[in-house]
Design a protein around this motif. Structure first.
Motif, PDB file in Angstrom:
ATOM      1  N   UNK A   1       4.415   3.686   9.186  1.00 44.30           N
ATOM      2  CA  UNK A   1       4.739   2.284   8.896  1.00 44.30           C
ATOM      3  C   UNK A   1       5.420   2.100   7.542  1.00 44.30           C
ATOM      4  N   UNK A   2       5.774   3.183   6.873  1.00 42.70           N
ATOM      5  CA  UNK A   2       6.366   3.079   5.539  1.00 42.70           C
ATOM      6  C   UNK A   2       7.749   2.442   5.583  1.00 42.70           C
ATOM      7  N   UNK A   3       8.030   1.607   4.595  1.00 40.92           N
ATOM      8  CA  UNK A   3       9.329   0.950   4.440  1.00 40.92           C
ATOM      9  C   UNK A   3       9.613   0.812   2.950  1.00 40.92           C
ATOM     10  N   UNK A   4      10.848   0.548   2.559  1.00 40.45           N
ATOM     11  CA  UNK A   4      11.151   0.397   1.126  1.00 40.45           C
ATOM     12  C   UNK A   4      10.353  -0.751   0.498  1.00 40.45           C
ATOM     13  N   UNK A   5       9.867  -0.510  -0.705  1.00 40.75           N
ATOM     14  CA  UNK A   5       9.081  -1.512  -1.432  1.00 40.75           C
ATOM     15  C   UNK A   5       9.934  -2.066  -2.570  1.00 40.75           C
TER      16      UNK A   5
ATOM     17  N   UNK B   1       8.420   4.080  -0.943  1.00 40.76           N
ATOM     18  CA  UNK B   1       8.141   3.516   0.374  1.00 40.76           C
ATOM     19  C   UNK B   1       6.643   3.268   0.502  1.00 40.76           C
ATOM     20  N   UNK B   2       6.323   2.222   1.235  1.00 43.14           N
ATOM     21  CA  UNK B   2       4.920   1.870   1.434  1.00 43.14           C
ATOM     22  C   UNK B   2       4.788   0.896   2.584  1.00 43.14           C
ATOM     23  N   UNK B   3       3.586   0.447   2.821  1.00 43.66           N
ATOM     24  CA  UNK B   3       3.323  -0.568   3.826  1.00 43.66           C
ATOM     25  C   UNK B   3       3.302  -1.906   3.079  1.00 43.66           C
ATOM     26  N   UNK B   4       4.231  -2.771   3.432  1.00 44.20           N
ATOM     27  CA  UNK B   4       4.466  -3.994   2.667  1.00 44.20           C
ATOM     28  C   UNK B   4       4.007  -5.216   3.449  1.00 44.20           C
TER      29      UNK B   4
ATOM     30  N   UNK C   1       0.889  -1.164   0.000  1.00 42.54           N
ATOM     31  CA  UNK C   1       0.000   0.000   0.000  1.00 42.54           C
ATOM     32  C   UNK C   1       0.923   1.209   0.000  1.00 42.54           C
ATOM     33  N   UNK C   2       0.855   2.005  -1.073  1.00 37.57           N
ATOM     34  CA  UNK C   2       1.805   3.094  -1.304  1.00 37.57           C
ATOM     35  C   UNK C   2       1.079   4.430  -1.293  1.00 37.57           C
TER      36      UNK C   2
END
Length: 131
Positions: free
Chosen positions: A116-120, A126-129, A17-18
């Motif tokens: 909660x964003x992190x590299x995708x 970045x997004x929630x993966x 989710x970006x």
């Protein structure tokens, strides 16, 4: 017999989710993507999404992709922020070669947020993966 049924484990396929800028409407939008980080194409991808809580349930959204090439991604849907207060499920089924794979990705309520964003993988954002 149930013990004779082999269900292969899904690896290398993710839902992200970006939060990204929409040039047309000049807004920050949340979009759901499916990511194929495998070295093989996926075929006949079926995605069924819904949101739920103890008191609410969204309508069911279905999407079909004929093919998702190796090391690529595709947008599933635009997500409204009101949905983040619900548990959001993405049920994904696809064929890899002659084998059918199936996995349910669950984003628990209030876990989709800017903190909660992190590299995708593959997307350079970045997004929630969910793996």
């Amino acid at each position: 017999m149930k013990k004779d049924i082999h269900i292969p484990k899904v690896e290398g396929v993710y839902i992200a989710i970006v939060n990204e800028y929409n040039d047309i409407y000049k807004t920050q939008d949340w979009n759901a993507y499916i990511i194929n980080d495998k070295d093989i194409d996926l075929e006949m991808i079926l995605i069924v999404t819904s949101g739920y809580s103890e008191k609410k349930m969204t309508s069911i959204f279905r999407k079909k992709l004929d093919k998702l090439p190796k090391k690529s991604y595709a947008k599933i849907e635009l997500m409204q922020e009101e949905l983040f207060a619900l548990n959001n499920t993405f049920k994904v089924s696809f064929f890899e070669g002659n084998a059918m794979f199936d996995k349910t990705y669950l984003f628990r309520k209030n876990t989709i947020n800017l903190k909660a964003l992190q590299p995708v993988p593959l997307m350079d954002v970045k997004g929630v993966l969910m793996k």
